[in-house]
Scaffold this active site. Structure first.
Site, mmCIF file in Angstrom:
data_model
loop_
_atom_site.group_PDB
_atom_site.id
_atom_site.type_symbol
_atom_site.label_atom_id
_atom_site.label_comp_id
_atom_site.label_asym_id
_atom_site.label_seq_id
_atom_site.Cartn_x
_atom_site.Cartn_y
_atom_site.Cartn_z
ATOM 1 N N TRP A 289 44.035 50.052 32.838
ATOM 2 C CA TRP A 289 42.740 49.774 32.195
ATOM 3 C C TRP A 289 41.621 50.406 33.022
ATOM 4 O O TRP A 289 41.618 50.331 34.240
ATOM 5 C CB TRP A 289 42.553 48.267 32.097
ATOM 6 C CG TRP A 289 41.236 47.834 31.549
ATOM 7 C CD1 TRP A 289 40.601 48.326 30.453
ATOM 8 C CD2 TRP A 289 40.408 46.788 32.060
ATOM 9 N NE1 TRP A 289 39.417 47.660 30.246
ATOM 10 C CE2 TRP A 289 39.273 46.702 31.215
ATOM 11 C CE3 TRP A 289 40.512 45.910 33.137
ATOM 12 C CZ2 TRP A 289 38.254 45.774 31.427
ATOM 13 C CZ3 TRP A 289 39.485 44.993 33.332
ATOM 14 C CH2 TRP A 289 38.384 44.926 32.492
ATOM 15 N N TYR B 296 42.540 50.981 25.534
ATOM 16 C CA TYR B 296 42.046 51.456 26.831
ATOM 17 C C TYR B 296 41.659 52.932 26.757
ATOM 18 O O TYR B 296 42.460 53.768 26.327
ATOM 19 C CB TYR B 296 43.104 51.275 27.921
ATOM 20 C CG TYR B 296 43.425 49.838 28.283
ATOM 21 C CD1 TYR B 296 42.651 48.770 27.832
ATOM 22 C CD2 TYR B 296 44.514 49.542 29.095
ATOM 23 C CE1 TYR B 296 42.947 47.467 28.160
ATOM 24 C CE2 TYR B 296 44.829 48.234 29.438
ATOM 25 C CZ TYR B 296 44.040 47.197 28.972
ATOM 26 O OH TYR B 296 44.347 45.903 29.307
ATOM 27 N N SER C 162 43.270 41.133 36.717
ATOM 28 C CA SER C 162 42.090 41.011 37.565
ATOM 29 C C SER C 162 42.279 40.031 38.722
ATOM 30 O O SER C 162 41.417 39.178 38.966
ATOM 31 C CB SER C 162 40.859 40.609 36.743
ATOM 32 O OG SER C 162 39.670 40.936 37.444
ATOM 33 N N LEU D 169 41.821 40.684 41.652
ATOM 34 C CA LEU D 169 40.757 41.005 42.604
ATOM 35 C C LEU D 169 39.363 40.750 42.022
ATOM 36 O O LEU D 169 38.366 41.163 42.613
ATOM 37 C CB LEU D 169 40.862 42.467 43.049
ATOM 38 C CG LEU D 169 42.146 42.846 43.790
ATOM 39 C CD1 LEU D 169 42.151 44.328 44.132
ATOM 40 C CD2 LEU D 169 42.303 42.013 45.051
ATOM 41 N N LYS E 49 34.044 44.460 49.205
ATOM 42 C CA LYS E 49 33.214 45.667 49.346
ATOM 43 C C LYS E 49 31.771 45.452 48.889
ATOM 44 O O LYS E 49 30.893 46.257 49.199
ATOM 45 C CB LYS E 49 33.835 46.838 48.583
ATOM 46 C CG LYS E 49 33.915 46.651 47.077
ATOM 47 C CD LYS E 49 34.693 47.801 46.437
ATOM 48 C CE LYS E 49 34.926 47.588 44.951
ATOM 49 N NZ LYS E 49 35.770 48.653 44.382
ATOM 50 N N ASN F 130 48.227 47.360 47.977
ATOM 51 C CA ASN F 130 48.309 46.104 47.239
ATOM 52 C C ASN F 130 49.735 45.682 46.928
ATOM 53 O O ASN F 130 50.012 44.491 46.757
ATOM 54 C CB ASN F 130 47.487 46.197 45.954
ATOM 55 C CG ASN F 130 45.995 46.264 46.232
ATOM 56 O OD1 ASN F 130 45.527 45.765 47.252
ATOM 57 N ND2 ASN F 130 45.251 46.901 45.336
#
Length: 329
Positions: free
Chosen positions: A21, A54, A205, A207, A215, A297
């Site tokens: 995405w 997407y 999601s 994160l 950040k 990750n």
């Protein structure tokens, strides 16, 4: 890489799934997208997630080309249907017409004969659920789809869908909700409903649209190269993550960094590992704008967080976490 069964099914999925995405056909060029897919395969990721909508269908095309040389049986290829893919009145929703037409279009774009898990991208209140589930059942009978999933459905919607799936004898096995340290709305009732109905969670999601990477700093401008400033990512960032762009949340996230450092993890790794500690989560979907992010990750699949670490995280985020199940979808 480690693997889980998806819900009560026999299908195994990698604990880290690769999703495209925003990135494929949007934020990154195709060469970089191919490198990210290769990195995912190299670290053992077998589950790939996309959707017809997407990047206006380009994401499916790019993923299909990236995976063309891979033995099809070695991966789990998942996509979705519901959101608008055209301007016509039937180019959206979960009608029989839209589901069947868009499944065939997704198969062409992905260059495959079948979809492993085909998700209803959202619930469609304008179409009878019986019509929707019968269309999915026909795709299963035709061999074009192996399993069915839903994304951002409420507990009640999942209950009704699961009842029809049992009646039609088709495998409804997956729920794909948003889930992160900051967004825990599924913990109230969706998870318990899915446990009862045999659905596993494939969460997106983890994160929080990049907020949980640390950040974004309090009282500082948004980084120029971040998703929040990219033409592809900004609309979604503004919609999904803007709620967290305040100094209270951003300061708390910075206070998570010492917890991550204590166990030799980056904040991103800690955040992905956190969602995987929930035994109802079969897989966590990560995106990436470069191969190194994939490799970093993916390490979260092997991380076991001790109860005291989980408690420290809750203490830092107290009062900032969203639990309201009415915000599902």
């Amino acid at each position: 890489m480690e693997f889980n069964k998806l819900g009560n099914s026999g299908l195994s999925v990698s604990k880290i799934a690769y999703g495209n995405w925003i990135n494929h056909g949007g934020k990154v060029d195709e060469d970089t997208a191919n490198e990210c897919v290769k990195a995912a395969l190299d670290v053992g990721i077998t589950t790939f997630d996309t959707a017809d909508v997407y990047s206006e269908t380009k994401a499916e095309e790019i993923l299909g080309r990236s995976l063309k040389s891979i033995r099809r049986e070695s991966i789990e290829l998942c996509t979705k249907v519901c959101h608008p893919t055209g301007n016509g009145p039937n180019d959206r929703g979960l009608s029989r017409k839209h589901i069947l037409e868009n499944c065939n279009a997704s198969l062409r774009r992905l260059q495959t004969d079948y979809i492993d898990v085909y998700y209803a991208h959202r619930f469609d209140p304008t179409t009878p659920l019986e019509e929707t589930m019968l269309a999915f059942a026909d795709l299963v009978r035709q061999g074009k789809v192996l399993y069915i999933g839903v994304s951002e459905w409420t507990s009640e919607q999942i209950t009704h869908g699961a009842a029809l799936a049992r009646e039609l004898k088709i495998p409804l096995i997956a729920s794909q909700p948003q889930y992160s340290m900051l967004w825990r709305v599924i913990e109230t009732d969706v998870i318990s409903t899915c446990q009862r109905e045999g659905l596993g969670q494939v969460v997106w999601s983890p994160l929080a649209q990049g907020v949980l990477t640390g950040k974004y700093l309090p009282q500082q401008p948004i980084p120029t190269q971040s998703r929040a400033n990219s033409s592809a990512g900004k609309p979604f960032f503004d919609k999904l993550a803007h709620r967290w762009m305040n100094d209270n949340v951003l300061t708390a996230i910075q206070n998570l960094k010492p917890i991550a450092q204590e166990i030799d993890l980056s904040l991103a790794q800690l955040s992905v590992a956190w969602v995987l500690q929930n035994h109802n989560v079969s897989s966590a979907i990560i995106g990436a704008s470069n191969p190194e992010q994939v490799r970093e990750n993916a390490i979260a699949a092997r991380i076991k967080l001790e109860p005291e670490i989980m408690q420290q995280i809750d203490n830092v985020l107290e009062g900032l976490v969203e639990y309201d199940p009415s915000k599902t979808g």
